[in-house]
Design an enzyme around this catalytic site. Sequence first.
Site, PDB file in Angstrom:
ATOM      1  N   HIS A 127      -1.139  -1.301  -4.382  1.00  0.00           N
ATOM      2  CA  HIS A 127      -2.415  -0.988  -3.727  1.00  0.00           C
ATOM      3  C   HIS A 127      -2.473   0.509  -3.417  1.00  0.00           C
ATOM      4  O   HIS A 127      -1.574   1.058  -2.785  1.00  0.00           O
ATOM      5  CB  HIS A 127      -2.513  -1.814  -2.445  1.00  0.00           C
ATOM      6  CG  HIS A 127      -3.818  -1.691  -1.720  1.00  0.00           C
ATOM      7  ND1 HIS A 127      -4.933  -2.423  -2.074  1.00  0.00           N
ATOM      8  CD2 HIS A 127      -4.188  -0.937  -0.659  1.00  0.00           C
ATOM      9  CE1 HIS A 127      -5.935  -2.132  -1.247  1.00  0.00           C
ATOM     10  NE2 HIS A 127      -5.509  -1.226  -0.385  1.00  0.00           N
TER      11      HIS A 127
ATOM     12  N   MET B 298     -12.046   4.305  -0.237  1.00  0.00           N
ATOM     13  CA  MET B 298     -12.677   4.493   1.076  1.00  0.00           C
ATOM     14  C   MET B 298     -13.362   5.845   1.028  1.00  0.00           C
ATOM     15  O   MET B 298     -12.949   6.819   1.670  1.00  0.00           O
ATOM     16  CB  MET B 298     -11.599   4.412   2.174  1.00  0.00           C
ATOM     17  CG  MET B 298     -11.125   2.982   2.385  1.00  0.00           C
ATOM     18  SD  MET B 298      -9.536   2.876   3.225  1.00  0.00           S
ATOM     19  CE  MET B 298      -8.453   3.049   1.805  1.00  0.00           C
TER      20      MET B 298
ATOM     21  N   MET C 289     -11.219  -6.408   5.385  1.00  0.00           N
ATOM     22  CA  MET C 289     -10.422  -5.445   6.154  1.00  0.00           C
ATOM     23  C   MET C 289     -10.094  -6.061   7.504  1.00  0.00           C
ATOM     24  O   MET C 289     -10.990  -6.445   8.263  1.00  0.00           O
ATOM     25  CB  MET C 289     -11.208  -4.146   6.374  1.00  0.00           C
ATOM     26  CG  MET C 289     -11.507  -3.336   5.124  1.00  0.00           C
ATOM     27  SD  MET C 289     -10.060  -2.784   4.193  1.00  0.00           S
ATOM     28  CE  MET C 289      -9.114  -1.890   5.437  1.00  0.00           C
TER      29      MET C 289
ATOM     30  N   SER D 227       0.848  -1.192   0.000  1.00  0.00           N
ATOM     31  CA  SER D 227       0.000   0.000   0.000  1.00  0.00           C
ATOM     32  C   SER D 227       0.883   1.241   0.000  1.00  0.00           C
ATOM     33  O   SER D 227       1.686   1.438   0.920  1.00  0.00           O
ATOM     34  CB  SER D 227      -0.888   0.022   1.247  1.00  0.00           C
ATOM     35  OG  SER D 227      -1.400   1.339   1.419  1.00  0.00           O
TER      36      SER D 227
ATOM     37  N   MET E   8      -8.876   7.978   0.237  1.00  0.00           N
ATOM     38  CA  MET E   8      -9.679   8.299   1.429  1.00  0.00           C
ATOM     39  C   MET E   8     -10.243   9.706   1.328  1.00  0.00           C
ATOM     40  O   MET E   8      -9.556  10.619   0.849  1.00  0.00           O
ATOM     41  CB  MET E   8      -8.801   8.203   2.680  1.00  0.00           C
ATOM     42  CG  MET E   8      -8.135   6.854   2.866  1.00  0.00           C
ATOM     43  SD  MET E   8      -7.271   6.788   4.436  1.00  0.00           S
ATOM     44  CE  MET E   8      -6.469   5.182   4.293  1.00  0.00           C
TER      45      MET E   8
ATOM     46  N   HIS F 126      -8.316   1.100  -3.936  1.00  0.00           N
ATOM     47  CA  HIS F 126      -9.231   0.849  -2.814  1.00  0.00           C
ATOM     48  C   HIS F 126      -9.905   2.163  -2.442  1.00  0.00           C
ATOM     49  O   HIS F 126      -9.265   3.062  -1.900  1.00  0.00           O
ATOM     50  CB  HIS F 126      -8.395   0.289  -1.648  1.00  0.00           C
ATOM     51  CG  HIS F 126      -9.167   0.027  -0.402  1.00  0.00           C
ATOM     52  ND1 HIS F 126      -8.548  -0.241   0.804  1.00  0.00           N
ATOM     53  CD2 HIS F 126     -10.501  -0.032  -0.151  1.00  0.00           C
ATOM     54  CE1 HIS F 126      -9.471  -0.451   1.732  1.00  0.00           C
ATOM     55  NE2 HIS F 126     -10.660  -0.316   1.181  1.00  0.00           N
TER      56      HIS F 126
ATOM     57  N   ASP G 259      -6.504  -6.698   3.965  1.00  0.00           N
ATOM     58  CA  ASP G 259      -5.983  -5.331   4.052  1.00  0.00           C
ATOM     59  C   ASP G 259      -5.951  -4.868   5.499  1.00  0.00           C
ATOM     60  O   ASP G 259      -7.004  -4.674   6.116  1.00  0.00           O
ATOM     61  CB  ASP G 259      -6.849  -4.393   3.203  1.00  0.00           C
ATOM     62  CG  ASP G 259      -6.202  -3.030   3.034  1.00  0.00           C
ATOM     63  OD1 ASP G 259      -5.119  -2.801   3.580  1.00  0.00           O
ATOM     64  OD2 ASP G 259      -6.812  -2.198   2.327  1.00  0.00           O
TER      65      ASP G 259
ATOM     66  N   GLY H  95      -8.644   3.547   7.336  1.00  0.00           N
ATOM     67  CA  GLY H  95      -8.344   4.956   7.583  1.00  0.00           C
ATOM     68  C   GLY H  95      -6.866   5.244   7.794  1.00  0.00           C
ATOM     69  O   GLY H  95      -6.387   6.297   7.409  1.00  0.00           O
TER      70      GLY H  95
ATOM     71  N   ASP I 195      -4.632   3.566  -1.799  1.00  0.00           N
ATOM     72  CA  ASP I 195      -5.692   3.839  -0.826  1.00  0.00           C
ATOM     73  C   ASP I 195      -6.236   5.249  -0.982  1.00  0.00           C
ATOM     74  O   ASP I 195      -5.563   6.239  -0.670  1.00  0.00           O
ATOM     75  CB  ASP I 195      -5.138   3.662   0.596  1.00  0.00           C
ATOM     76  CG  ASP I 195      -4.989   2.195   0.966  1.00  0.00           C
ATOM     77  OD1 ASP I 195      -5.967   1.444   0.772  1.00  0.00           O
ATOM     78  OD2 ASP I 195      -3.912   1.804   1.438  1.00  0.00           O
TER      79      ASP I 195
HETATM   80  C1  DX5 Z   1      -6.191   1.053   5.692  1.00  0.00           C
HETATM   81  C2  DX5 Z   1      -5.720   0.877   4.262  1.00  0.00           C
HETATM   82  C3  DX5 Z   1      -4.564  -0.021   4.110  1.00  0.00           C
HETATM   83  C4  DX5 Z   1      -3.520   0.053   5.117  1.00  0.00           C
HETATM   84  C5  DX5 Z   1      -2.498  -1.000   5.110  1.00  0.00           C
HETATM   85  O1  DX5 Z   1      -7.268   1.899   5.704  1.00  0.00           O
HETATM   86  O2  DX5 Z   1      -6.759   0.425   3.443  1.00  0.00           O
HETATM   87  O3  DX5 Z   1      -4.251  -0.411   2.822  1.00  0.00           O
HETATM   88  O4  DX5 Z   1      -2.985   1.320   5.211  1.00  0.00           O
HETATM   89  O5  DX5 Z   1      -1.459  -0.589   5.966  1.00  0.00           O
HETATM   90  P1  DX5 Z   1      -0.753  -1.534   7.007  1.00  0.00           P
HETATM   91  O6  DX5 Z   1      -0.230  -2.696   6.235  1.00  0.00           O
HETATM   92  O7  DX5 Z   1       0.299  -0.668   7.572  1.00  0.00           O
HETATM   93  O8  DX5 Z   1      -1.794  -1.962   8.008  1.00  0.00           O
HETATM   94 ZN    ZN Z   2      -6.373  -0.456   1.390  1.00  0.00          ZN
END
Ligand code: DX5
Ligand code: ZN
Length: 229
Positions: free
Chosen positions: A37, A72, A141, A12, A41, A70, A177, A146, A39
């Site tokens: 990946h 969010m 998850m 990620s 948000m 991904h 994840d 977050g 993320d």
């Molecule tokens: C969380 C994200 C992740 C996350 C993974 O909201 O979707 O992809 O940051 O990070 P680690 O591996 O550090 O938990």
């Molecule tokens: Zn993610």
Amino acid sequence: MTFSRSIKIAPSILSADFANFGLECEAIEAQGCDWVHVDVMDGHFVPNLTFGPATCAAIRPHIKGVMDVHLMIAPVDPYIDAFAKSGADVITAHLEAGPHIHRTLQAIRGAGAKAGLALNPGTGLEDVAYLLDMVDLVCVMTVNPGFGGQKFIHSQVEKVRALRAMIGDRPIHIEIDGGVTVETAPLVAAAGADVLVAGSAVFKGGSVQNPAPYGENIRAIRAAAQAAQ
Ligand code: DX5
Ligand code: ZN
């Protein structure tokens, strides 16, 4: 994207250097990751803000393999075309993001991307049964979404096992994840997961200038998962 249940490591970029996304994507691929990946948000669905489709489009030329986006965010539907146009191979939306997840998944496939369905830790599998024909990936998850660097929630391993049984022979990836490490990867791989997202556990100890630790971390997580699969 050809379907396989072999272990795929998806770092990620939430844990990457935000001033150097392009170089970071090149570095993790050169160090042996399978997917990247991304993320997204919105500060509303989750209590953190990252970036949007313009950033995805900017990093796309720096990724040779799969760009796994991904989302969010809520709502999702108004932004699907923009993320598909940014070059996302997989677009994952949360079941909890709105009342019409079925329509959202249809729209993602309609835009030409693989459709992913993400489940928060408190969400059960009942509704997933009615969506299995609509999805290419289910993301379990293992932290509350977050933030990176949170602790793995062990109750989710049983959910992964039940999901794997539900999926049967369907060509649907199970992605994990949150909190994936050398210690937790074997638990979810044994339960049936094949895509392991890892942020802090991949990027720790390395940098764009010194990317070798990324490779060591990727190989260690992959080996631990493969031994348990
Ligand atoms: C969380 C994200 C992740 C996350 C993974 O909201 O979707 O992809 O940051 O990070 P680690 O591996 O550090 O938990
Ligand atoms: Zn993610």
